[in-house]
Design an enzyme around this catalytic site. Structure first.
Site, PDB file in Angstrom:
ATOM      1  N   LYS A 113       0.801  -1.069  -0.149  1.00  0.00           N
ATOM      2  CA  LYS A 113       0.143   0.027  -0.025  1.00  0.00           C
ATOM      3  C   LYS A 113       0.950   1.260  -0.016  1.00  0.00           C
ATOM      4  O   LYS A 113       2.133   1.272   0.570  1.00  0.00           O
ATOM      5  CB  LYS A 113      -0.970  -0.024   1.163  1.00  0.00           C
ATOM      6  CG  LYS A 113      -1.861  -1.089   1.058  1.00  0.00           C
ATOM      7  CD  LYS A 113      -2.950  -1.159   0.289  1.00  0.00           C
ATOM      8  CE  LYS A 113      -3.892  -2.206   0.538  1.00  0.00           C
ATOM      9  NZ  LYS A 113      -5.074  -2.224  -0.347  1.00  0.00           N
ATOM     10  N   ASP A 142      -0.420  -0.059  -4.368  1.00  0.00           N
ATOM     11  CA  ASP A 142      -1.928   0.341  -4.203  1.00  0.00           C
ATOM     12  C   ASP A 142      -2.276   1.580  -3.470  1.00  0.00           C
ATOM     13  O   ASP A 142      -1.911   1.869  -2.532  1.00  0.00           O
ATOM     14  CB  ASP A 142      -2.693  -1.062  -3.637  1.00  0.00           C
ATOM     15  CG  ASP A 142      -4.519  -0.805  -3.843  1.00  0.00           C
ATOM     16  OD1 ASP A 142      -4.747   0.415  -4.133  1.00  0.00           O
ATOM     17  OD2 ASP A 142      -5.025  -1.776  -3.183  1.00  0.00           O
ATOM     18  N   GLU A 168      -1.996   0.871  -8.834  1.00  0.00           N
ATOM     19  CA  GLU A 168      -3.475   0.541  -8.670  1.00  0.00           C
ATOM     20  C   GLU A 168      -4.317   1.450  -7.906  1.00  0.00           C
ATOM     21  O   GLU A 168      -4.038   2.033  -6.961  1.00  0.00           O
ATOM     22  CB  GLU A 168      -3.713  -1.062  -7.642  1.00  0.00           C
ATOM     23  CG  GLU A 168      -5.287  -1.349  -7.353  1.00  0.00           C
ATOM     24  CD  GLU A 168      -5.083  -2.637  -6.745  1.00  0.00           C
ATOM     25  OE1 GLU A 168      -6.242  -2.882  -6.204  1.00  0.00           O
ATOM     26  OE2 GLU A 168      -4.153  -3.548  -6.869  1.00  0.00           O
ATOM     27  N   GLU A 194     -11.814  -2.602  -8.591  1.00  0.00           N
ATOM     28  CA  GLU A 194     -12.391  -2.843  -7.233  1.00  0.00           C
ATOM     29  C   GLU A 194     -13.676  -1.992  -6.625  1.00  0.00           C
ATOM     30  O   GLU A 194     -14.412  -2.712  -6.210  1.00  0.00           O
ATOM     31  CB  GLU A 194     -11.281  -2.828  -6.194  1.00  0.00           C
ATOM     32  CG  GLU A 194     -11.765  -2.767  -4.637  1.00  0.00           C
ATOM     33  CD  GLU A 194     -10.773  -2.522  -3.599  1.00  0.00           C
ATOM     34  OE1 GLU A 194     -11.204  -2.479  -2.766  1.00  0.00           O
ATOM     35  OE2 GLU A 194      -9.665  -2.404  -3.924  1.00  0.00           O
ATOM     36  N   ASP A 217     -14.190  -7.556  -9.873  1.00  0.00           N
ATOM     37  CA  ASP A 217     -14.731  -8.127  -8.684  1.00  0.00           C
ATOM     38  C   ASP A 217     -16.153  -8.767  -8.880  1.00  0.00           C
ATOM     39  O   ASP A 217     -17.247  -8.222  -9.078  1.00  0.00           O
ATOM     40  CB  ASP A 217     -14.510  -7.465  -7.562  1.00  0.00           C
ATOM     41  CG  ASP A 217     -14.501  -8.065  -5.996  1.00  0.00           C
ATOM     42  OD1 ASP A 217     -15.346  -9.166  -6.072  1.00  0.00           O
ATOM     43  OD2 ASP A 217     -14.155  -8.006  -5.489  1.00  0.00           O
ATOM     44  N   HIS A 244      -9.991  -8.375  -8.414  1.00  0.00           N
ATOM     45  CA  HIS A 244      -9.757  -8.059  -6.867  1.00  0.00           C
ATOM     46  C   HIS A 244     -10.569  -9.025  -5.959  1.00  0.00           C
ATOM     47  O   HIS A 244     -11.824  -9.405  -6.640  1.00  0.00           O
ATOM     48  CB  HIS A 244     -10.553  -6.693  -6.655  1.00  0.00           C
ATOM     49  CG  HIS A 244     -10.686  -6.273  -5.279  1.00  0.00           C
ATOM     50  ND1 HIS A 244     -11.974  -6.346  -4.637  1.00  0.00           N
ATOM     51  CD2 HIS A 244      -9.886  -5.793  -4.400  1.00  0.00           C
ATOM     52  CE1 HIS A 244     -11.922  -6.210  -3.378  1.00  0.00           C
ATOM     53  NE2 HIS A 244     -10.606  -5.739  -3.120  1.00  0.00           N
TER      54      HIS A 244
END
Length: 309
Positions: A113, A142, A168, A194, A217, A244
């Site tokens: 992250k 991300d 991301e 996502e 997703d 995701h």
């Protein structure tokens, strides 16, 4: 709210229906009374739950695991990348310890992250991780929508040097034009999906060149029926799908195994204990389920414990 939507509006409409007419049922529910309330979010996720259940019924009736019922493409195993680490609130030392520990389990790709208040700290953390894991390990970052276009353009450029597989969710998921600008200017591919809830939004992202890894997703779009349409749309544009895992991979392992342009699957080992046939990753690869169905059957005592009443 999702369970309430199913109980009040979708379940009554299912009585007497043949689950093998899943696409007809999908259309009827999609354009039923809830169509006027919302075409994404809660109503869409409730439809996803119903649709997944119908595909589970069909594949169980056929005596096949879902990936085989859909037409298997990867019958042995599928590559996993690990997201169960790299958390934003951890110190740099803990971050490095965690990610190197993941690699010792056999994974060859990891995600971390970013999105600290000061992007210079993000840069320092990514640099430290890349140095710790070497050049051969795949690394994704991300942002979880924490940047604006200026921050994403500036720091996306700076982070290119670390040979990232993707960047991301750098921006708000409704900002298609902003993601297109990033995709045009950066040498790091843009990944998202996502928080994209239907095939029309994915169509716009894809046709405008605003996404390069499609992270659709199945629990956010309206189930397997719509997921397959979006994966096909991505295939028509030669784009890879890397879902995701809002379902923690239980259903997505089947979808990736059955989809030619689905190249790998996120791994987060949460809530595995509640399923009769939980996901299983060995040396960085998912081993495919062999029981009929979509691997969604919950152990009865956990169903009773966690059910919405």
């Amino acid at each position: 709210m999702i369970a309430d939507t199913i109980d009040r509006y979708y379940a009554p409409a299912l009585i007497g229906k043949d689950p093998f007419n899943v696409k007809q049922i999908w259309d009827e529910l999609r354009f039923g009374p809830m169509h006027w309330i919302g075409r994404s979010g809660i109503t869409h996720m409730a439809l996803a739950a119903v649709d997944i259940a119908l595909w589970d019924i069909m594949s169980k009736a056929a005596g096949k695991p879902l990936w085989q019922y859909l037409g298997g493409h990867k019958p042995d195993k599928i590559k996993a990348y690990n997201t169960n680490g790299g958390w934003l609130n951890w110190s740099k030392d803990q971050l490095i310890k965690d990610i190197t520990g993941i690699l010792e389990q056999g994974f060859t790709a990891v995600k971390m992250k970013v999105g600290k208040p000061d992007p210079r700290e993000d840069f320092d953390r990514v640099q430290a991780v890349r140095r710790a894991i070497g050049d051969e390990v795949g690394l994704m970052i991300d942002v979880n929508q924490q940047w604006n276009i200026t921050t994403a353009m500036t720091w996306g450029k700076k982070l290119e040097q670390f040979d990232l597989i993707w960047l991301e969710e750098p921006l708000n998921p409704d900002d298609i034009s902003g993601h297109r600008k990033l995709a045009d200017e950066l040498n790091v591919p843009i990944a998202l999906g996502e928080h994209v809830y239907n095939k029309y939004a994915f169509r716009d992202y894809i046709t405008q060149g605003a996404v390069e890894y499609v992270q659709v997703d199945v629990t956010r779009v309206a189930g397997i029926t719509e997921w397959l349409q979006i994966a096909g749309l991505a295939a028509a544009h030669d784009l890879p799908v890397c879902p995701h895992v809002g379902d923690m991979g239980q259903i997505h392992q089947h979808l990736v195994a059955a989809t030619p342009n689905a190249i790998m699957l996120e791994y987060i080992p949460w809530i595995k204990h509640i399923f009769e046939e939980p996901i299983n990753v060995v040396n960085g690869f998912y081993t495919l389920p062999q029981q009929p169905g979509a691997s969604t059957t919950i152990i009865p005592r956990y169903f009773n414990e966690y059910r919405v009443r």
